[in-house]
Design an enzyme around this catalytic site. Structure first.
Site, PDB file in Angstrom:
ATOM      1  N   TYR A 103       0.788  -1.225   0.000  1.00 29.47           N
ATOM      2  CA  TYR A 103       0.000   0.000   0.000  1.00 29.47           C
ATOM      3  C   TYR A 103       0.825   1.283   0.000  1.00 29.47           C
ATOM      4  O   TYR A 103       0.268   2.382   0.022  1.00 29.47           O
ATOM      5  CB  TYR A 103      -0.953  -0.003   1.201  1.00 29.47           C
ATOM      6  CG  TYR A 103      -1.921  -1.148   1.192  1.00 29.47           C
ATOM      7  CD1 TYR A 103      -3.028  -1.121   0.329  1.00 29.47           C
ATOM      8  CD2 TYR A 103      -1.739  -2.258   1.992  1.00 29.47           C
ATOM      9  CE1 TYR A 103      -3.930  -2.187   0.310  1.00 29.47           C
ATOM     10  CE2 TYR A 103      -2.622  -3.321   1.969  1.00 29.47           C
ATOM     11  CZ  TYR A 103      -3.711  -3.285   1.126  1.00 29.47           C
ATOM     12  OH  TYR A 103      -4.593  -4.328   1.086  1.00 29.47           O
ATOM     13  N   ASN A 148     -12.860   5.077  -1.785  1.00 29.06           N
ATOM     14  CA  ASN A 148     -12.016   3.889  -1.735  1.00 29.06           C
ATOM     15  C   ASN A 148     -12.670   2.948  -0.739  1.00 29.06           C
ATOM     16  O   ASN A 148     -12.467   3.063   0.466  1.00 29.06           O
ATOM     17  CB  ASN A 148     -10.594   4.240  -1.278  1.00 29.06           C
ATOM     18  CG  ASN A 148      -9.708   3.013  -1.246  1.00 29.06           C
ATOM     19  OD1 ASN A 148     -10.195   1.889  -1.246  1.00 29.06           O
ATOM     20  ND2 ASN A 148      -8.391   3.230  -1.214  1.00 29.06           N
ATOM     21  N   HIS A 183     -15.423  -5.648  -2.405  1.00 26.53           N
ATOM     22  CA  HIS A 183     -15.671  -6.941  -3.038  1.00 26.53           C
ATOM     23  C   HIS A 183     -16.927  -7.615  -2.532  1.00 26.53           C
ATOM     24  O   HIS A 183     -17.300  -8.675  -3.009  1.00 26.53           O
ATOM     25  CB  HIS A 183     -14.451  -7.848  -2.800  1.00 26.53           C
ATOM     26  CG  HIS A 183     -13.173  -7.106  -2.983  1.00 26.53           C
ATOM     27  ND1 HIS A 183     -12.797  -6.592  -4.197  1.00 26.53           N
ATOM     28  CD2 HIS A 183     -12.199  -6.722  -2.114  1.00 26.53           C
ATOM     29  CE1 HIS A 183     -11.642  -5.946  -4.059  1.00 26.53           C
ATOM     30  NE2 HIS A 183     -11.265  -6.001  -2.817  1.00 26.53           N
ATOM     31  N   ASP A 226     -25.547   0.201  -3.136  1.00 25.93           N
ATOM     32  CA  ASP A 226     -26.851   0.862  -3.103  1.00 25.93           C
ATOM     33  C   ASP A 226     -26.699   2.316  -2.653  1.00 25.93           C
ATOM     34  O   ASP A 226     -27.360   3.206  -3.183  1.00 25.93           O
ATOM     35  CB  ASP A 226     -27.791   0.126  -2.135  1.00 25.93           C
ATOM     36  CG  ASP A 226     -28.313  -1.170  -2.723  1.00 25.93           C
ATOM     37  OD1 ASP A 226     -28.048  -1.454  -3.911  1.00 25.93           O
ATOM     38  OD2 ASP A 226     -28.982  -1.924  -1.993  1.00 25.93           O
ATOM     39  N   HIS A 275      -8.487   2.692  -5.908  1.00 30.81           N
ATOM     40  CA  HIS A 275      -7.734   1.693  -5.141  1.00 30.81           C
ATOM     41  C   HIS A 275      -6.258   2.019  -5.227  1.00 30.81           C
ATOM     42  O   HIS A 275      -5.751   2.285  -6.317  1.00 30.81           O
ATOM     43  CB  HIS A 275      -7.987   0.283  -5.671  1.00 30.81           C
ATOM     44  CG  HIS A 275      -9.398  -0.133  -5.521  1.00 30.81           C
ATOM     45  ND1 HIS A 275      -9.935  -0.503  -4.315  1.00 30.81           N
ATOM     46  CD2 HIS A 275     -10.414  -0.171  -6.412  1.00 30.81           C
ATOM     47  CE1 HIS A 275     -11.211  -0.782  -4.465  1.00 30.81           C
ATOM     48  NE2 HIS A 275     -11.533  -0.583  -5.728  1.00 30.81           N
ATOM     49  N   LEU A 276      -5.569   1.956  -4.103  1.00 30.04           N
ATOM     50  CA  LEU A 276      -4.134   2.233  -4.081  1.00 30.04           C
ATOM     51  C   LEU A 276      -3.353   1.187  -4.862  1.00 30.04           C
ATOM     52  O   LEU A 276      -2.503   1.508  -5.681  1.00 30.04           O
ATOM     53  CB  LEU A 276      -3.634   2.258  -2.633  1.00 30.04           C
ATOM     54  CG  LEU A 276      -4.221   3.386  -1.782  1.00 30.04           C
ATOM     55  CD1 LEU A 276      -4.046   3.074  -0.308  1.00 30.04           C
ATOM     56  CD2 LEU A 276      -3.546   4.708  -2.140  1.00 30.04           C
ATOM     57  N   ARG A 315     -10.098 -10.350  -4.966  1.00 28.47           N
ATOM     58  CA  ARG A 315     -10.042  -8.889  -5.093  1.00 28.47           C
ATOM     59  C   ARG A 315     -10.266  -8.426  -6.545  1.00 28.47           C
ATOM     60  O   ARG A 315     -10.229  -7.228  -6.819  1.00 28.47           O
ATOM     61  CB  ARG A 315      -8.682  -8.371  -4.619  1.00 28.47           C
ATOM     62  CG  ARG A 315      -8.453  -8.547  -3.147  1.00 28.47           C
ATOM     63  CD  ARG A 315      -7.263  -7.739  -2.650  1.00 28.47           C
ATOM     64  NE  ARG A 315      -6.676  -8.349  -1.501  1.00 28.47           N
ATOM     65  CZ  ARG A 315      -7.074  -8.121  -0.225  1.00 28.47           C
ATOM     66  NH1 ARG A 315      -8.041  -7.272  -0.001  1.00 28.47           N
ATOM     67  NH2 ARG A 315      -6.499  -8.743   0.777  1.00 28.47           N
TER      68      ARG A 315
END
Lengths: 149, 149, 149, 149, 149, 149, 149, 149, 149, 149, 149, 149
Positions: free
Chosen positions: E22, E73, E79, E86, E99-100, E110
């Site tokens: 990350y 994010n 997932h 919603d 997403h990083l 993922r």
């Protein structure tokens, strides 16, 4: 109280076989550790290893009336053997399944256990200590059942 | 040595909730049993329960440098929570997953654990005793790591 | 007789949120309609809404001995939450699942309900009226059980 | 207002057939209960039962201009019949699907409904009362549409 | 123009958590970088982080009329969370998912995003810079929409 | 030469039923068009329609020695009926499957044909003209077979 | 009216290649037959064959405003080519997909067509005659559209 | 003792239909053979054949109290009919499923039986003799049950 | 710094092709926009488009030592091409995948990217601006790598 | 005529092992019953039991020219053993597969037989009598083959 | 005897491309090695490489009557190309598939070969030597066929 | 150099067993051919055959330090045996998997190899010659490794 410890295929190679996955301890050393803990608890243990699915099935088929519980590491048969699952279900005594490595953290085909559903429970990923813990858990379970009856 | 015990959704109801599946022992009783065993081993334990996925994630996020290990029963989140898996992976201390019942012997959607792959190992089906065994296994694992370093 | 109505994530936005899918009626209006019908049947209703899975689980965990039945619209959690299913199973009173829209006519991932298997039954696609019908069905079911006992 | 109630295969055996699953009430009794509720609402109901997929399709094909709505329990055809789904879609009046048992709590092959996606909504698990509720829901729906136009 | 940046579970740990996956930048640093770029574009940004699915849903539910766009994010909830999807769909302003890491290059679970289908678009694998790019893209998109109207 | 044209469930409603999907032409009109083309080719055609799977099977079972070929639109039974597939295989004359709409461009459950594998070929998406083309193709095929023998 | 006939990989080998599956007629012979039928209908046809997915895509990209319709046999690309599907969708004229053999009666991987969903319809299993029928169907379709406008 | 033999779709064609798969013996011949064996065992047999799923369901619905057992060959409905499975389950007498061919050695879609799970057992691949063996097995089973009671 | 922009099948049609999905901007316009931004950043860009999978593979094979990075929109090949994925992996320079539309919001077969796993990251759903953002992200990434070394 | 009866894993435990599933009769008793029926038919039977997959394979490998047919109950190996399937296929004499319980009514993993596709047919769910019926069916089959030659 | 060696996409990069996966030997070196072995066996070899699926298909389409056998490494097309599989099947000479790496030990999407089923056999994981072995195997196979005829 | 050749179940029957699939050569003849080639290369070979999974596992467990490489044809265990895969992985010497027939051209359940992923590579479809080629490939591989060290 008497407990049988059943070890499946390739476990005779422990210590030599992929030590980064399975650890450096031999099967004999693990069995000795478990027996020592058993002795401390007043429980007799007996160890059996075979690479042969049929021999494992046969051994389980002779447990009724002889052992009070079974600890089993079905190794590679874990993921495929309905015959072994049937043998566990048929043997009439409580079984605890043990895996040295954490099977949930390995290849996808190791995530499913065909045999675990016929067992009392499962311990995985704690190395040889898993056998010792399984013994303690099994002894406590059998004790509580006896007390209950 | 300090161990955190994290309990997920509905576990606050233990003793009252479907006792034929989960046993008659309350969570407090199990935690007390585990703490007693910890005390005997010279280990301090602390217990945390939440029904909230986010609260569980947050709690795990504060473990680094505070606890030496974590015992976690993610309950219903076991089978779905990537967030919890990420939290376990991020927390930086070894975790052991515990389930009271044998999840391999229940409904198909309980056979898969999303979280177990991020743990050191898993113990299931041995009731409240599973926590005690997880503590022993974790303590031994941490001890052997420390010795190794 | 006392019935709890539990509403899940995003239902607080009803009336504003995609009215072509969910209708123009607000949640308060639906709850009022349902309460009115309850009053007519001599039943007290209480409504609870949360976007939080854990809060929904906790609320269900306090139902035993307080409510005679639960109406639940798990909204987005319907399709994924094992924790909520466990909470329904654990709560000890009969639940009816309600959906405003016909989930079988929407995206494939909405066709499956993880929670419905733990409920008494399900009503979907009849808008806010579904709550009123669920109340009637639940009241009749509880009445028939009481008569039977 | 005129509502047709269509009942599929084996429902003629209700009361005799696995009463622990389907209840002890006969189909005639349920139809009578539903008709009574219809009468109270000023709605005429007509009931049709057939074990024959083709006969059910044919009956639905004659609804347009005769009935204002349909209540249908496709029973065993629920999970497989594209022909019936097409018939519902073609019939031109709103349909509500009813199931006596909670199909989400039974065998996996009963969890999917091929026909529900072509209906207005679905009610399941509330026994014979499900028909009465479907009638109320349908009547309200038709009324609101008429008011709207 | 006002943009909300919503960050999901475990992102509070950025910088400390698995920096090889990350990166070493903290969430605050990334938010500051993004705010700076916003300022340069004449856009006000506001950042929100929660480990709690419900809190994320609630925050999104209050966006309408307050923000012109959302950068989200969803981390581990990406997932699995239909509730979050919603909420994105309901919030009424355009969202860009960030997403990083490159989720397509990680574990199979993922690879799928439940939430992306409700967004305007997605940026992944570009580290903290992904937020800055999302901001630029969103600002341009909103500008072009306003020009169009 | 004599060709039977078999039409399955709901096709009796053609012209009235979802004309945007199936066109405005009635089945009688299509059959007339096909018969006219048959007459031009010196081929007698006979049309049969039933909503009943069993009646369709029975009709196919009487084709041997009576017809030289069959055109069949199994409609909703296309996707599910092994019985109809068996009947086509058993009938002993070449069959061509026809669909008015392009089943590959509709819902996923319409993409698979259980029956087509037992036919000579398939024509879809060309409306009522598909029958005329099937007739031409079938006549040419039968002619070439006869020439070949 | 002008129709392009696009033939995919290996079709240049027709007549020599597995004649029991694909027949003994060469592609030239089939194209000639189709052109003759076109001439009779007052339609100009042009044939194009390539083994190259990109060349097929490029050719389709130049159809708009030049041809009134396309007949395409994507051969081996049928089951895998999203690029070709996109090209069909983008080309702006109606396409009919043709297969010489009955793909539903062959290996499972031939049962699915990626491209058919972007076409008007499909004809399979009728050998070279399938092209002639596709031409007739297409001409009629285009004619009816023109009449309609 | 009285046994009903129920034969499904296309079985009326036996002897004529694909004799290499289903044998050259007609259904009448098989029924006569089975009746003869029944007579030798002091058992009355009655045979019923229909191509109609609904007729088969209806016939099974009238078995209770009339027959002691049922032999059923659901033919093509074996693999799809939940309605027939329900009818078998509802009929209240033991059923044995028979298939002339070995369905496990044919197409994949014939490997699964929807109906077998509701039967006592299944015999397949032994041709018309399978009915005779089913009769013997059923008679012995019923006899042993009566003896047991 | 030199960046290659690779565009796959059908992208030459941009502006003309389904403008509601892909926008009204031509590929040349997008490339010009991206080059302009490149110029502002002191980066030379070069654009390449081909409908041919092999030509795309070949172009990527000549990137090493010539370009510092690649922006690729594999279009229809995204979802199927292992050859392209291999080419990206082999080319030895960082690639960013771009999609004009939000592929997660379209047909299911567009949700999976075979190629993204071999890229640095992915940007989708932001129209032609996605290329500009990819350029910025790539330039920053390359800069940070150079600084790091 | 000489028939070999091969029994797989855990069948040595019959009578003791889960009698509610497998019955109270021992394997010896079943073999004796079958041998008696064989004697009545002028057929010699020989029984072999092993828990060992390899031993079962080896035994089948020596059947050619010694036995006229084989009855096999592969038990747990039924669902997994390709080796056993190969051995059946290689042994050169007709085999009939027998199961004591109705495998279609048990756990999902027992619904599929890997071995049945290599056999002549299968009998399941009729207890020990299944062996006797298999013998009769096999004898009749072999007799009819000999008559035919 | 004359053998064609066909090499697919990215193989022109061998030696430079990911040498830890594919080795350091260039394609030319491997082809030279294989030609040398061919010369020793009195066999002429010719090598062809293309990144283009269509060019590979075309080359295979000209093999009949020119070459006695083909060695093919379809590289990335192995896992997806039905067109190439058709070309192999159509080319009329025996083909052996070669892979440098062990595709069974890599990503899941490389475990399946679409093309291998149309080949004589497959060699994988033995690096460039695999081509030499394929040549030897092919020469021996062709020799034995010729001897046999 | 010393190479072990391990042959799995049913391979003892070669020459007699389905010669159209496996060829007419006996296992002894193939082993002799391979040994002769080994002798020419200065390599000693030893052959082992067993029908027993356990015996194969055990033999592999004794290879370390005794053999330089293993050639293995796991036959029917190829597709199911995790135990054998583990044994290959544990044995510590390079293994090449051989199959006489082309498993990719046979039944679907033979397309997947559980064991190949633990091997160096695989040769299939080249009959007994496959062993000779495996020997050559293995010898070259071991030689190059030794040279490298």
């Amino acid at each position: 109280m008497k407990i049988l410890i059943v070890n499946g295929p390739n476990l005779n190679l422990l210590g030599r076989r992929e030590p980064d996955v399975y650890g450096a301890e031999t099967l004999d050393a693990i069995m000795a550790r478990t027996a020592a803990r058993g002795a401390a608890l007043g429980v007799e243990t007996e160890a059996f290893q075979s690479n042969d699915e049929g021999a494992l099935v046969t051994r389980l088929g002779t447990c009724a009336g002889v052992y009070d519980g079974v600890i089993i590491n079905p190794a590679g048969y874990t993921h495929t053997s309905v015959a072994l699952r049937d043998a566990i279900q048929a043997c009439g005594v409580p079984c605890v399944e043990v895996h040295l490595s954490n099977i949930a953290a390995r290849e996808a085909f190791r995530h499913t256990s065909v045999t675990a559903g016929a067992c009392l429970g499962q311990i995985s990923g704690l190395g040889g200590t898993g056998y010792v813990l399984a013994l303690e858990g099994l002894v406590e379970y059998i004790g509580s059942k006896e007390k209950g009856s």
